[in-house]
Enzyme design. Structure first.
Site, short mmCIF file in Angstrom:
data_model
loop_
_atom_site.label_atom_id
_atom_site.label_comp_id
_atom_site.label_asym_id
_atom_site.label_seq_id
_atom_site.Cartn_x
_atom_site.Cartn_y
_atom_site.Cartn_z
N CYS A 27 0.82 -1.21 0.00
CA CYS A 27 0.00 0.00 0.00
C CYS A 27 0.86 1.26 0.00
CB CYS A 27 -1.00 0.00 1.14
SG CYS A 27 -0.28 -0.18 2.76
N CYS A 40 -1.26 8.35 6.81
CA CYS A 40 0.18 8.13 7.04
C CYS A 40 0.52 8.37 8.50
CB CYS A 40 1.01 9.07 6.18
SG CYS A 40 0.67 8.96 4.43
#
Lengths: 396, 128
Positions: B33, B102
């Site tokens: 990913c 993130c």
């Protein structure tokens, strides 16, 4: 080596306007503002200018007549007009459309939209270089196929498609061939008659013309209907007052491209090859995306293992170099580029891709500079990365 | 696109590297990913004495990893566990919305590292 202040190598994303183009456009903003539809003298100059631009664009692609060129607001509109316009007009003959899995979103999404309206769409696979499978095309082409839409070349991996072979296959059946030449126009010669193209999308900015202008070539006799209805401009196929200054600029850009393309593309190809070779040689675990030889002259698409594309772009930007990436993190979605995935790359490989697209103002010195800074950028990011060759293998 | 603070941490990441004899290690994400992060901690008297990271990912992933090591260093374990993704993003003067996942990673990786430390302590106690 002296460090150039800013290096732009993202020409697929946007190009500067050629100063000769800008010059040609200015009078059509300042003085000749009339509507080309008007009967009085103010309409005359713009009308003439539209005609001249149409001729220049027809000449660039060797169209049989200037009336085959329909001006639009850009490649996205041209692709929409070609796909929806042909589909709607020919639904009585069939409801099957073929395209490829590496098309631009302005081709893929109209096709997906038509799917919701009762059309069947086949997305052809490509090989690891991004070349469309001719066997699949032959297999998928049916009696009810009305349209095949493929790109001349891919802007992200540079691969040029075998358009002539594709055309021969398509025309064995009763289907039209639409070709999106956005990434290719102005870089490689396109001849709609030799190539056997029925509809062709062109983009002005990709030839150093202004943004917001494009064209669709429609071969005489192709059955198509408009997607914009109104005052009936452009033979009724694209209503709306023509963007005269933009079209004049587009025409000038086409004229310059026709004259200078061969020499400039040879120069670009040399720079491209030097850049690709330099990067692959100086950085271990780096690979070329796309086809090694059937490749756009401006396109150097390289991927670096174990690191992620956006962090490479940021690092390049810090060193004054603007490039692009097929990485998820730069896009609106978090998926890696559909183009890279279609060529069979694994997610983690696709993530480390960087795209340099060269243009008229790029020099050999700039290419040397990019080659010289890349090893340290990659080394630094690999030092931060937890992935090593061994670990990456174990993830496969 | 990024705040100056994010760029500053991207350029000069703090506490980057590995701790070979770490007391706790936490890894989240995976290369598929596009983001993967490992946090290493050294613990002394219930405090994070040393912390390091390794990250594969975008600029935000690297900056958030760097930032969480700064936020966590020297903190008591239970305090460090309270650091949220919002804390990390705020300390970086904001992140683009799409990048918020993130910073999730950095806080998650730290939590896993602390859990790993507790697990190791328990097995040590069990052994002694």
């Amino acid at each position: 080596m002296s460090v150039p202040r800013k290096i732009y190598m993202d020409h697929t994303a946007g190009k500067p306007i050629d100063s000769r183009v800008l010059e040609a456009m200015l009078s059509y903003m300042k003085f000749f503002y009339g509507n080309p539809f008007s009967i009085h003298s103010f309409g005359e100059e713009p009308r003439k200018a539209l005609d001249e631009a149409r001729i220049k664009i027809a000449e660039l692609i060797n169209a049989e007549r200037k009336e085959s060129i329909i001006f639009t607001s850009g490649a996205t509109e041209s692709n929409n007009l070609a796909i929806k316009g042909v589909a709607n007009r020919n639904a009585d003959r069939g409801k099957h459309i073929i395209t490829s899995s590496i098309e631009h979103m302005s081709v893929l999404n109209p096709c997906k939209f038509l799917k919701t309206k009762g059309f069947n769409v086949t997305f052809l696979p490509v090989d690891s270089y991004g070349v469309i499978s001719l066997e699949s095309l032959e297999r998928e082409l049916k009696d009810d196929t009305i349209l095949v839409s493929v790109q001349y070349a891919n802007g992200e991996i540079g691969t040029i498609q075998p358009i002539k072979e594709i055309s021969e296959i398509v025309h064995r059946k009763n289907a039209y061939l639409h070709v999106d030449a956005t990434a290719a126009n102005g870089l490689i010669p396109i001849d709609v008659r030799k190539d056997g193209i029925d509809l062709l999308t062109l983009s002005s900015n990709d030839m150093y013309g202004p943004k917001g202008v494009g064209a669709l070539y429609i071969r005489e006799g192709v059955r198509i209907e408009p997607i914009l209805h109104g005052g009936g401009q452009e033979r009724g196929l694209r209503s709306g007052t023509e963007n005269v200054p933009g079209i004049v600029g587009f025409g000038k850009a086409a004229e310059i491209a026709k004259k200078e393309m061969r020499e400039e593309s040879e120069r670009l190809s040399r720079l491209r090859d030097k850049l690709i070779r330099g990067l692959l040689e100086s950085v271990p675990y780096s690979f070329l995306n796309g086809h090694p030889t059937m490749r756009l002259p401006d396109n150097a698409a390289v991927r670096f293992s174990f690191i992620e594309g956006e962090s490479i772009l940021l690092s390049l930007d810090m060193m004054g170099v603007a490039a692009s990436s097929g990485s998820a993190c730069t896009a609106k979605t978090l998926e890696p580029s559909h183009v890279l995935m279609a060529t069979g790359l694994k997610h983690e490989e696709a993530h480390g891709s960087v795209l340099f697209t060269l243009g008229r103002q790029n020099t050999e010195e700039e290419v040397d500079y990019v080659i010289s800074i890349m090893p340290d950028i990659v080394k630094r990011l690999r030092a931060i990365s937890p992935l090593t060759p061994k670990e990456l293998m174990s993830n496969v | 696109m990024y705040s100056e603070k994010v760029m500053e941490h991207f350029k000069n990441p703090r506490n980057m590297g590995e701790i070979k004899d770490a007391d706790g290690v936490g890894t989240v994400g995976n290369p598929v990913c596009g983001d993967m992060m490992t946090i290493y901690i050294k613990v002394k008297d219930n405090r994070i004495e040393d912390i390091k990271f390794k990250t594969f990912g975008c600029g935000a992933a690297i900056a958030t990893s760097s930032m969480i090591t700064e936020l966590a260093k020297g903190k008591a374990l239970e305090e460090a566990l309270k650091i949220t993704r919002k804390d990390v993003a705020d300390a970086l003067e904001g992140l683009p919305p799409i990048k918020m996942h993130c910073s999730n990673l950095a806080a998650d990786a730290l939590k896993l590292a602390i859990e790993d430390y507790h697990k190791k302590q328990k097995s040590k106690e069990g052994a002694s």
